[in-house]
Design an enzyme around this catalytic site. Structure first.
Site, PDB file in Angstrom:
ATOM      1  N   ARG A 183     -14.647   8.662   9.107  1.00 39.31           N
ATOM      2  CA  ARG A 183     -13.701   7.669   9.563  1.00 39.31           C
ATOM      3  C   ARG A 183     -13.593   7.767  11.283  1.00 39.31           C
ATOM      4  NH1 ARG A 183      -9.053   7.298   4.882  1.00 39.31           N
ATOM      5  NH2 ARG A 183     -10.360   6.199   3.239  1.00 39.31           N
ATOM      6  N   ARG A 232     -10.320   3.093  13.428  1.00 40.26           N
ATOM      7  CA  ARG A 232      -9.061   3.718  13.165  1.00 40.26           C
ATOM      8  C   ARG A 232      -8.073   3.944  14.399  1.00 40.26           C
ATOM      9  NH1 ARG A 232      -8.388   6.340   7.450  1.00 40.26           N
ATOM     10  NH2 ARG A 232      -6.685   4.904   7.599  1.00 40.26           N
ATOM     11  N   ARG A 266     -11.840  -5.061  17.235  1.00 43.09           N
ATOM     12  CA  ARG A 266     -11.675  -5.820  16.019  1.00 43.09           C
ATOM     13  C   ARG A 266     -10.527  -6.780  15.996  1.00 43.09           C
ATOM     14  NH1 ARG A 266     -11.326  -3.483  11.073  1.00 43.09           N
ATOM     15  NH2 ARG A 266     -10.682  -5.502  10.727  1.00 43.09           N
ATOM     16  N   ASP A 300     -18.340  -0.600   5.145  1.00 45.58           N
ATOM     17  CA  ASP A 300     -17.379  -0.260   4.010  1.00 45.58           C
ATOM     18  C   ASP A 300     -18.074   0.035   2.774  1.00 45.58           C
ATOM     19  OD1 ASP A 300     -14.223  -0.414   3.616  1.00 45.58           O
ATOM     20  OD2 ASP A 300     -15.446  -1.194   1.732  1.00 45.58           O
ATOM     21  N   TYR A 314     -12.767   0.302  -8.320  1.00 46.98           N
ATOM     22  CA  TYR A 314     -12.160  -0.845  -7.596  1.00 46.98           C
ATOM     23  C   TYR A 314     -12.622  -2.062  -8.424  1.00 46.98           C
ATOM     24  CZ  TYR A 314     -11.390   1.315  -3.144  1.00 46.98           C
ATOM     25  OH  TYR A 314     -10.746   2.310  -2.170  1.00 46.98           O
TER      26      TYR A 314
END
Length: 365
Positions: free
Chosen positions: A43, A47, A56, A92, A167
């Site tokens: 990551r 972030r 973003r 992702d 998920y």
């Protein structure tokens, strides 16, 4: 030379000085000596970086994962800022699942949310195979990045079948994975059909990235630590093996990582990776004994230590490096991803510290 095989063909020629295949990162993955211990952070692309938050702004996560210009810029940001030894593709794990026809969104503050969770065989049948055309934006971004990165290797990645299945069955993130386990135990045929279909999707997604030129791939099984070893071997291992074995002749190192998987490390090594990622709970020397001498290890500083005073952090870095010497190859990383509140300057100092300490130990400073 066709564009489909540009990356693979270049690797077949063998590494040359200055090529990503001869980088400290790839050498460590292959358990070969290098000038220092390489560093990258899960990551790292986004972030914690203010430049990431700026680019973003007002762009949804899935949209940003489908725009080659944004993928490229965000992937490059930590390389420029921190001097890490590898870039990881900004994407992702649900991107290929969405491309396979699953209706989902990545909701800020929550994560992936699936509109119609999988409950029956008909739901599995609707998950179609994917081709390069389905994820053309990833193919384009990887090719752009390979040109921009030069000697710095690019890591591609995909979600492992169990984590993707969780998920899809839960409808989103889950703490206890209750519906997932209920399906595994109660309808194993449906479970294996779902996990098998997702293995095909993950493998195809990774092959697109490899053909476009990535230097390594990582299979993320973020939620596998929720399982016992017996359940992992029965319900998960065969499908992770499908993905990793399908890349055995691809010419790039394969990394396998999960969280809370200390008791699963032996089985995860058997899944077929060249490198096993280790979270912060298991010392690297212990992990090395579990995964065996034929595999390198990656990790495993606790991400929360990045908030500690520098002398404390430095001592813990030295500990991780010392334990990593037990392995035939070590890539320094965190034991999970960079936390959003992390000070980017600490990451930059950390990269320099690892390089300095390990170059000195190797007599190369």
């Amino acid at each position: 030379m066709s564009t489909e095989t540009t990356g693979a063909a270049a690797r077949d020629e063998g590494p040359r000085p200055g090529d990503p295949a001869d980088s400290p990162f790839v050498r460590a993955c292959r358990r070969e000596p290098g000038p220092y211990t390489p560093v990258w952070f899960m990551r790292q692309a986004g972030r914690s970086l203010p430049e990431y938050r700026k680019i973003r702004a007002n762009v949804a996560m899935l949209e940003s994962c489908r725009r080659p210009d944004l993928i490229t810029e965000i992937t490059l940001q930590p390389v420029r800022r921190h001097g890490v030894d590898a870039a990881i593709l900004f994407s992702d794990i649900v991107v290929p699942v969405a491309a396979a026809g699953v209706a989902l969104d990545i909701v800020p503050g929550t994560g992936p949310v699936v509109a119609d969770p999988v409950t029956a065989a008909a739901d599995v049948e609707r998950i179609r195979p994917i081709t390069r055309d389905d994820v053309h934006y990833v193919d384009e971004a990887v090719r752009m990045l390979v040109g921009e990165l030069g000697a710095t290797p690019l890591i591609g990645f995909a979600g492992a079948p169990f984590t993707l299945a969780s998920y899809l069955v839960e409808g989103g993130p889950s703490r206890n994975h209750t519906k997932t386990k209920a399906l595994m135990y109660g309808d194993p045929d449906l479970w294996h059909a779902l996990a098998g279909r997702l293995a095909e999707v993950a493998l195809a997604f990774l092959k697109v990235q490899i053909d476009a030129g990535v230097s390594a791939v990582q299979l993320f099984d973020s939620w596998a630590g929720a399982l016992s070893e017996a359940d992992y071997r029965r319900y998960v291992l065969p499908h992770s093996q499908t993905v990793l074995a399908g890349l055995a002749d691809a010419g790039v190192p394969r990394i396998h990582f999960g969280v809370g998987t200390g008791e699963l490390l032996t089985a995860m090594g058997e899944a077929g990776a060249d490198v096993v990622g280790v979270d912060w709970r298991t010392p690297l020397d212990v992990a090395t004994r579990r995964v065996g001498p034929q595999r390198a290890v990656q990790g495993n500083l606790d991400p929360c230590l990045l908030f500690a005073p520098w002398p404390v952090l430095e001592a813990e870095v030295r500990r991780v490096l010392a334990q990593g010497r037990a392995a035939p190859g070590h890539i320094f990383n965190l034991g999970h991803g960079v936390l959003p509140e992390t000070d980017p300057d600490v990451l930059t100092r950390l990269v320099a510290l690892v390089h300095e300490l390990t170059a000195r130990e190797s007599g190369r400073s």
